[in-house]
Enzyme design. Structure first.
Site, PDB file in Angstrom:
ATOM      1  N   GLU A   1      -5.051  -8.976   1.037  1.00 23.43           N
ATOM      2  CA  GLU A   1      -5.684  -8.663   2.328  1.00 23.43           C
ATOM      3  C   GLU A   1      -7.175  -8.465   2.125  1.00 23.43           C
ATOM      4  OE1 GLU A   1      -4.140  -5.331   4.578  1.00 23.43           O
ATOM      5  OE2 GLU A   1      -2.067  -5.931   4.163  1.00 23.43           O
TER       6      GLU A   1
ATOM      7  N   GLU B   1       0.807  -1.224   0.000  1.00 23.12           N
ATOM      8  CA  GLU B   1       0.000   0.000   0.000  1.00 23.12           C
ATOM      9  C   GLU B   1       0.842   1.277   0.000  1.00 23.12           C
ATOM     10  OE1 GLU B   1      -2.546  -0.438   3.428  1.00 23.12           O
ATOM     11  OE2 GLU B   1      -3.606  -2.144   2.600  1.00 23.12           O
TER      12      GLU B   1
HETATM   13  O1  IFM Z   1      -3.545  -3.512   9.411  1.00 26.10           O
HETATM   14  C1  IFM Z   1      -3.601  -2.977   8.125  1.00 26.10           C
HETATM   15  C2  IFM Z   1      -2.453  -3.486   7.282  1.00 26.10           C
HETATM   16  O2  IFM Z   1      -1.216  -3.230   7.862  1.00 26.10           O
HETATM   17  C3  IFM Z   1      -2.479  -2.839   5.927  1.00 26.10           C
HETATM   18  N1  IFM Z   1      -3.780  -2.955   5.297  1.00 26.10           N
HETATM   19  C4  IFM Z   1      -4.935  -2.627   6.085  1.00 26.10           C
HETATM   20  C5  IFM Z   1      -4.886  -3.333   7.433  1.00 26.10           C
HETATM   21  C6  IFM Z   1      -6.129  -2.971   8.270  1.00 26.10           C
HETATM   22  O3  IFM Z   1      -6.178  -1.602   8.508  1.00 26.10           O
END
Ligand code: IFM
Length: 454
Positions: free
Chosen positions: A360, A168
């Protein structure tokens, strides 16, 4: 009653994800250097309740138990990140052998249980020493990252088949260097495009180093190098031209800037026109866009919800404000909107046909352990079920998605929000470090065993 099952293709990879600073703890053990997150969380007022990642889930010492739990769930892959300052404490090339040994042990334990490792090179924990030289505002940090990446490809490349350069980059740039909510906590929006450019440049340099190491993605298998982007769909609050334009700009900053650079080797024209009066445009040297846009083996998508944007002239950056999310929402206050995963995949697909992983997806809840010792997280099961059905829809329409990683394996340190947002399949009692599989972990185990969703 009739039930229908969604079958996933053979070889589809089911996993869970974490990040080093969120779980490892051992912040200064065995020669590890300080990261910007150590520095930030040790600065009073930065993290809720003054919490830090100093101990977190103590995964550094308990990784073997955690890998056993992964095996109990039947995970086929595990996405984790490598803490750069564990390897190179000062951000140069002076190695901390014990740091490298830790990841060797972790990867060996995974492979013994047939769990495919996916390593992220950068999940936000820059060596503090590099921050002292400007961090990601300094173009030189991209060169240091390339050295770090090349070192890992040489030393762990044979054991780790899947590599993600960054997690990200939008968050690193806008929250780390723009509003300062995340480390290094710099509040200077002026620089965020430069930071974003250097992050992408470092991605390109790392991909180049990966190719130079002689590694190649195997056709049809799970291997190669890519980047993980946060791709959340954006919707205008109304059909009014002002809302539509505001929405386009926010989508541009979060999604299109990165997708266009990576897939089309340019930054979006409309964003450049918009930002040139508000932010400093990065110095794009000859060859930068070619490096950034060189072919990758996969793209990782992190997706959780959607954003609804309305025009707001007071916002100087995009002239937009996020509309209060509709209920139901998660403990993060994010709307539960299952089509978000479908829309995210379809958006990426419109840029090119590249293998995708959902790197994710998950939900934060305020999970508690019952008197019977169970953690009954039916809302997580419902979230995963509805989102996986939407993922299946995208795949049925031709999207080449190769795997899915739940965020997260363990309850962990949710950055500036501390520990009370629980995302894990596994409950962690942070006072005792006791792990308990939640109901969702057993549900996920059954799903993995049948490779299908009911
Ligand atoms: O915890 C975070 C992760 O580090 C990066 N993506 C989003 C998750 C939830 O906020």
């Amino acid at each position: 009653m009739t039930t229908s099952r969604h079958h996933f293709p053979p070889g589809f990879l089911w996993g869970a994800a974490t990040a080093a600073y969120q779980i490892e703890g051992a912040w200064n053990a065995d020669g590890k250097g300080e990261s910007i997150w150590d520095h930030f969380s040790h600065t009073p007022g930065r993290i809720r309740r003054g919490e830090t990642g100093d101990v977190a889930c103590d995964h550094y010492h308990r990784y073997a138990e955690d890998v056993d739990l992964m095996a109990e769930i039947g995970l086929q892959s595990y996405r984790f990140s490598i803490a750069w300052p564990r390897i190179f404490p000062h951000g140069d090339t002076a190695l901390n052998q014990k740091g490298l040994d830790f990841y060797r042990r972790l990867v060996a334990a995974l492979r013994e249980r047939g769990i495919v490792p996916m390593a992220t090179l950068y999940h936000w924990d820059l060596p503090q020493k590099l921050q002292e030289r400007g961090g990601w505002v300094n173009r030189d940090t991209a060169m240091r990252f390339a050295e770090y990446a090349a070192f890992l490809f040489e030393h762990l490349g044979a054991e780790i088949p899947l590599w993600a350069t960054h997690n990200e980059p939008f968050i690193s740039a806008y929250f780390g260097y723009g509003n300062g909510e995340k480390a290094p906590g710099v509040r200077r929006f002026w620089d965020v495009l430069t930071v974003g450019h250097h992050l992408l440049l470092s991605h390109g340099l790392a991909v180049q180093a990966y190719r130079a190491s002689g590694r190649r993605a195997e056709a049809g298998g799970h291997s190669g190098i890519g980047i993980v982007l946060m791709i959340w769909p954006h919707h205008p609050a109304s059909a009014s031209p002002r809302d539509v334009q505001a929405n386009r700009l926010v989508d541009g900053a979060m999604n299109r800037m990165f997708l266009e650079a990576l897939f089309c080797r340019r930054y979006p024209d409309d964003m450049w026109q918009h930002f040139r009066r508000r932010l400093m445009l990065p110095r794009v040297a000859p060859g930068d866009m070619e490096l950034i846009g060189q072919p990758m083996d996969f793209l990782g998508i992190n997706t959780y919800t959607r954003v609804v944007n309305a025009a707001n002239w007071r916002d100087l950056l995009a002239g937009a404000q996020q509309v209060t999310p509709q209920e139901p929402t998660t403990a993060m206050g994010w709307e539960i909107y299952p089509p978000s995963i479908y829309e995210s995949v379809m958006k990426v697909r419109s840029y090119g046909d590249i293998p995708l992983y959902i790197t994710e997806n998950g939900i934060a809840l305020h999970d508690e352990k019952g008197n019977d010792g169970r953690v009954a997280d039916g809302a997580r099961i419902a979230y995963m079920q509805s989102h996986l059905a939407e993922l299946h829809r995208a795949m049925a329409e031709g999207a080449d998605v190769r795997g899915y990683y739940v965020w997260s394996l363990l309850d962990n340190f949710e950055w500036e929000l501390g520990y009370d947002k629980r995302f894990g399949l596994i409950h962690v009692d942070f006072a005792t470090q006791k792990r308990t599989l939640k109901d969702s972990a057993y549900w996920y185990r059954d799903l993995i065993a049948t490779n299908s969703l009911s």
